[in-house]
Design a protein around this motif. Structure first.
Motif, PDB file in Angstrom:
ATOM      1  N   LEU A   1       9.187  29.983  30.342  1.00  0.00           N
ATOM      2  CA  LEU A   1       9.526  30.855  29.227  1.00  0.00           C
ATOM      3  C   LEU A   1       8.703  30.583  27.976  1.00  0.00           C
ATOM      4  CD1 LEU A   1      11.377  33.175  28.500  1.00  0.00           C
ATOM      5  CD2 LEU A   1      13.091  31.535  27.746  1.00  0.00           C
ATOM      6  N   ASN A   2       8.064  29.422  27.882  1.00  0.00           N
ATOM      7  CA  ASN A   2       7.267  29.106  26.691  1.00  0.00           C
ATOM      8  C   ASN A   2       5.791  29.154  27.053  1.00  0.00           C
ATOM      9  OD1 ASN A   2       5.932  27.956  24.499  1.00  0.00           O
ATOM     10  ND2 ASN A   2       7.661  26.633  23.998  1.00  0.00           N
TER      11      ASN A   2
ATOM     12  N   ILE B   1       2.824  39.184  30.199  1.00  0.00           N
ATOM     13  CA  ILE B   1       2.331  39.412  31.560  1.00  0.00           C
ATOM     14  C   ILE B   1       0.840  39.105  31.630  1.00  0.00           C
ATOM     15  CG2 ILE B   1       1.854  41.225  33.266  1.00  0.00           C
ATOM     16  CD1 ILE B   1       4.555  42.494  32.382  1.00  0.00           C
ATOM     17  N   GLU B   2       0.095  39.556  30.647  1.00  0.00           N
ATOM     18  CA  GLU B   2      -1.348  39.283  30.637  1.00  0.00           C
ATOM     19  C   GLU B   2      -1.630  37.790  30.528  1.00  0.00           C
ATOM     20  OE1 GLU B   2      -2.860  43.512  28.662  1.00  0.00           O
ATOM     21  OE2 GLU B   2      -2.525  41.763  27.388  1.00  0.00           O
ATOM     22  N   MET B   3      -0.850  37.072  29.709  1.00  0.00           N
ATOM     23  CA  MET B   3      -1.046  35.628  29.591  1.00  0.00           C
ATOM     24  C   MET B   3      -0.789  34.929  30.920  1.00  0.00           C
ATOM     25  SD  MET B   3       0.292  34.461  25.803  1.00  0.00           S
ATOM     26  CE  MET B   3       1.941  35.176  25.938  1.00  0.00           C
ATOM     27  N   GLN B   4       0.287  35.339  31.611  1.00  0.00           N
ATOM     28  CA  GLN B   4       0.595  34.719  32.903  1.00  0.00           C
ATOM     29  C   GLN B   4      -0.495  35.023  33.921  1.00  0.00           C
ATOM     30  OE1 GLN B   4       1.555  36.354  35.927  1.00  0.00           O
ATOM     31  NE2 GLN B   4       2.095  34.496  37.056  1.00  0.00           N
ATOM     32  N   LEU B   5      -0.956  36.268  33.965  1.00  0.00           N
ATOM     33  CA  LEU B   5      -2.009  36.634  34.920  1.00  0.00           C
ATOM     34  C   LEU B   5      -3.311  35.907  34.612  1.00  0.00           C
ATOM     35  CD1 LEU B   5      -1.359  40.489  35.171  1.00  0.00           C
ATOM     36  CD2 LEU B   5      -0.938  38.785  36.963  1.00  0.00           C
ATOM     37  N   ASN B   6      -3.645  35.771  33.346  1.00  0.00           N
ATOM     38  CA  ASN B   6      -4.877  35.061  32.983  1.00  0.00           C
ATOM     39  C   ASN B   6      -4.784  33.578  33.316  1.00  0.00           C
ATOM     40  OD1 ASN B   6      -6.703  37.035  31.967  1.00  0.00           O
ATOM     41  ND2 ASN B   6      -5.479  37.208  30.100  1.00  0.00           N
ATOM     42  N   THR B   7      -3.633  32.971  33.038  1.00  0.00           N
ATOM     43  CA  THR B   7      -3.455  31.552  33.369  1.00  0.00           C
ATOM     44  C   THR B   7      -3.591  31.328  34.858  1.00  0.00           C
ATOM     45  OG1 THR B   7      -1.982  31.214  31.469  1.00  0.00           O
ATOM     46  CG2 THR B   7      -1.888  29.587  33.242  1.00  0.00           C
TER      47      THR B   7
ATOM     48  N   ILE C   1       1.991  23.987  33.359  1.00  0.00           N
ATOM     49  CA  ILE C   1       2.807  24.190  34.561  1.00  0.00           C
ATOM     50  C   ILE C   1       1.958  24.710  35.711  1.00  0.00           C
ATOM     51  CG2 ILE C   1       4.655  25.626  35.523  1.00  0.00           C
ATOM     52  CD1 ILE C   1       6.161  25.232  32.907  1.00  0.00           C
ATOM     53  N   SER C   2       1.070  25.653  35.447  1.00  0.00           N
ATOM     54  CA  SER C   2       0.251  26.194  36.523  1.00  0.00           C
ATOM     55  C   SER C   2      -0.624  25.115  37.155  1.00  0.00           C
ATOM     56  CB  SER C   2      -0.622  27.334  35.986  1.00  0.00           C
ATOM     57  OG  SER C   2      -1.384  27.914  37.023  1.00  0.00           O
TER      58      SER C   2
ATOM     59  N   TRP D   1      11.685  36.858  31.107  1.00  0.00           N
ATOM     60  CA  TRP D   1      12.547  37.059  29.950  1.00  0.00           C
ATOM     61  C   TRP D   1      11.750  37.552  28.753  1.00  0.00           C
ATOM     62  CZ3 TRP D   1      17.160  33.227  29.297  1.00  0.00           C
ATOM     63  CH2 TRP D   1      18.120  33.784  28.455  1.00  0.00           C
ATOM     64  N   TYR D   2      11.501  36.706  27.773  1.00  0.00           N
ATOM     65  CA  TYR D   2      10.753  37.148  26.596  1.00  0.00           C
ATOM     66  C   TYR D   2       9.277  37.374  26.915  1.00  0.00           C
ATOM     67  CZ  TYR D   2      14.882  35.645  24.023  1.00  0.00           C
ATOM     68  OH  TYR D   2      16.169  35.498  23.565  1.00  0.00           O
ATOM     69  N   LEU D   3       8.837  37.013  28.098  1.00  0.00           N
ATOM     70  CA  LEU D   3       7.429  37.152  28.464  1.00  0.00           C
ATOM     71  C   LEU D   3       7.188  38.258  29.490  1.00  0.00           C
ATOM     72  CD1 LEU D   3       6.392  33.391  28.715  1.00  0.00           C
ATOM     73  CD2 LEU D   3       6.202  34.940  26.762  1.00  0.00           C
ATOM     74  N   ASP D   4       8.201  39.047  29.849  1.00  0.00           N
ATOM     75  CA  ASP D   4       7.963  40.132  30.798  1.00  0.00           C
ATOM     76  C   ASP D   4       7.561  41.410  30.060  1.00  0.00           C
ATOM     77  OD1 ASP D   4      10.428  40.767  29.727  1.00  0.00           O
ATOM     78  OD2 ASP D   4      11.413  41.130  31.650  1.00  0.00           O
ATOM     79  N   GLN D   5       6.653  41.240  29.096  1.00  0.00           N
ATOM     80  CA  GLN D   5       6.100  42.337  28.312  1.00  0.00           C
ATOM     81  C   GLN D   5       4.577  42.248  28.401  1.00  0.00           C
ATOM     82  OE1 GLN D   5       4.578  40.614  25.876  1.00  0.00           O
ATOM     83  NE2 GLN D   5       5.861  38.864  25.544  1.00  0.00           N
ATOM     84  N   LYS D   6       3.892  43.204  27.814  1.00  0.00           N
ATOM     85  CA  LYS D   6       2.451  43.346  28.062  1.00  0.00           C
ATOM     86  C   LYS D   6       1.677  42.061  27.769  1.00  0.00           C
ATOM     87  CE  LYS D   6      -1.456  46.429  27.078  1.00  0.00           C
ATOM     88  NZ  LYS D   6      -2.414  45.410  26.607  1.00  0.00           N
TER      89      LYS D   6
END
Length: 469
Positions: free
Chosen positions: A350-351, A389-395, A358-359, A381-386
């Protein structure tokens, strides 16, 4: 052109081609949500738009509070219509908040309404939507799942749940597969014995095992874990501030359990120690059954004591946490790995400041048991927005294999949240399409299209081991 048009969020020709040719028609496996299996079993027809869209939605509640709306119009005794109008009054103020996108995407996909919701048109939209809810069979719970081509979903279920509604669905002719997911959070609540002891009583009743010791607790949980397996469960889930690694022997864990059963509140260190012991035991059960273990980490819950005491849990008073996560996560996974008892694992963070930590930690425990065994989960949660989502995909792209990612889920209590999959797919295709046009990725649409299809559907189907999904 309407706001939610066919090229919404798709900035380039390559993005549009990837989405329209490869992503938009993919089925959905929603492998983590909080939908009611009873609502699915009964094919619930909602009474009105509030029931279908506003009720239980803490995203909307937080926005309404920020807009100065009275709590009576949020979680109080006001009428459903008045609560909806209060939300409509808030929507124009949510510009650049993901609620603005979600709201209008949902109105378009469910009701074919293109207007921008506001206080002035709220009553008209309320009446239009309610008329459609009353008349259309594709707006019942089962109708929605058919409409969005949901082939399988996994609800979130306490070990004490009877799973009677899952059985009713399995015995029916309904085509969407609905599986339970084992969520034993209450088994760790030695820091709240006033809640822990009543839950133990429920577990005794569900398992048929009298629980007087830690060994009894483990036997009862194993009993329920086996029952969930017979009902099709292949995933567990844990909500926690961080994955702990305060290792102890059984005698120490037993003393903490005994004290809690006698009404003694575990201090923070004891709670962490007991949680570590229990989460390891539960992970071993998952490994034995070839389940996938999920962790939702990085949250601080129930921060507003006034609202918690007055209304309860899950009301929109939880925040991102900043507890150190890396070392304990690594130690926890390493302990299981040394035992050859590390199940497939998905960690949702979430942070975003911990994304790379973590990755990269998860990458240390990949193995030849299958591609993508350890998954850095989708924006939560607070990160299931544009941006999230982009940060998670890039990581994930930079530290692992995006091609093996198991994709999006709703994590929602609302049946109208299946548009989150479309939202994710558009963002994914926009990112990849932009890279194609910049020359960063190959201009090979069959190759790139297969990547998109896998992330949207096929990877989850292959990874989760859900029978007949």
């Amino acid at each position: 052109m309407t706001f939610i048009n066919e090229d919404f969020l798709l900035a380039t020709e390559a993005s549009r081609r990837l989405y329209h040719e490869y992503a938009c028609d993919q089925p959905i496996i929603d492998y983590h949500n909080h939908l009611s299996p009873g609502d699915i079993a009964s094919n619930r027809q909602f009474e009105n738009l509030f029931e279908m869209w506003i009720n239980h939605d803490h995203y909307k509640w937080r926005a309404m509070r920020a807009n100065g709306i009275s709590e009576n119009l949020i979680t109080g005794d006001a009428s459903p219509k008045d609560k909806f109008i209060a939300f409509a009054k808030t929507v124009p103020h949510t510009l650049r908040n993901p609620l603005y996108h979600w709201t209008h995407l949902e109105l378009k996909r469910f009701f074919n309404i293109d207007e921008l919701l506001c206080e002035e048109n709220a009553e008209t939209i309320w009446n239009q939507c309610n008329a459609q809810i009353a008349e259309r069979d594709d707006l019942t719970t089962q109708g929605i799942l058919r409409q969005f081509k949901v082939t399988a979903l996994c609800t979130t279920d306490d070990p004490t749940d009877s799973l009677e509604f899952h059985q009713q669905i399995a015995d029916s002719e309904f085509q969407t597969k609905v599986y339970p997911c084992f969520r034993p959070d209450w088994a760790l609540f030695v820091h709240r014995p006033e809640e822990f002891k009543p839950w133990i009583a429920k577990l005794e009743s569900a398992s048929g095992i009298v629980i007087n010791s830690l060994d009894d607790l483990l036997s009862a949980l194993r009993n329920r874990h086996e029952f969930f397996h017979t009902m099709g469960a292949r995933l567990s889930d844990h909500g926690c501030e961080f994955v702990p690694a305060a290792f102890c022997d059984k005698a120490t864990a037993s003393s903490i359990f005994d004290a809690a059963m006698n009404g003694v509140t575990a201090d923070p260190q004891q709670h962490e120690t007991f949680s570590t012991f229990m989460l390891l035991e539960l992970a071993r059960m998952d490994a034995e059954k070839n389940w996938t273990n999920q962790f939702h980490t990085g949250v601080w819950r129930n921060n507003n004591t006034r609202l918690f005491n007055g209304i309860g849990r899950d009301i929109g008073c939880d925040s991102m946490g900043d507890t150190s996560q890396g070392r304990s996560l690594g130690a926890f996974l390493n302990q299981l790995d040394q035992e050859n008892a590390l199940p497939q694992t998905i960690v949702y963070n979430l942070n975003p400041s911990d994304n790379y930590l973590i990755s990269t930690m998860l990458g240390n425990f990949q193995s030849d048991s299958g591609p993508g065994k350890m998954q850095f989960g989708s924006g939560w949660w607070y990160l299931d927005q544009k941006e999230g989502i982009e940060m998670q995909l890039n990581t994930l792209s930079n530290t692992g294999l995006l091609s093996r990612f198991v994709g999006m889920l709703t994590d929602s209590r609302s049946f109208m949240s299946f548009t989150r999959h479309e939202y994710f797919r558009r963002i994914l295709c926009n990112m990849l399409g932009n890279d194609i046009e910049a020359g960063i990725l190959p201009n090979d649409f069959q190759f790139m299209g297969t990547l998109v299809e896998n992330i949207c559907y096929t990877n989850a189907k292959n990874y989760l081991r859900l029978e007949n999904a």
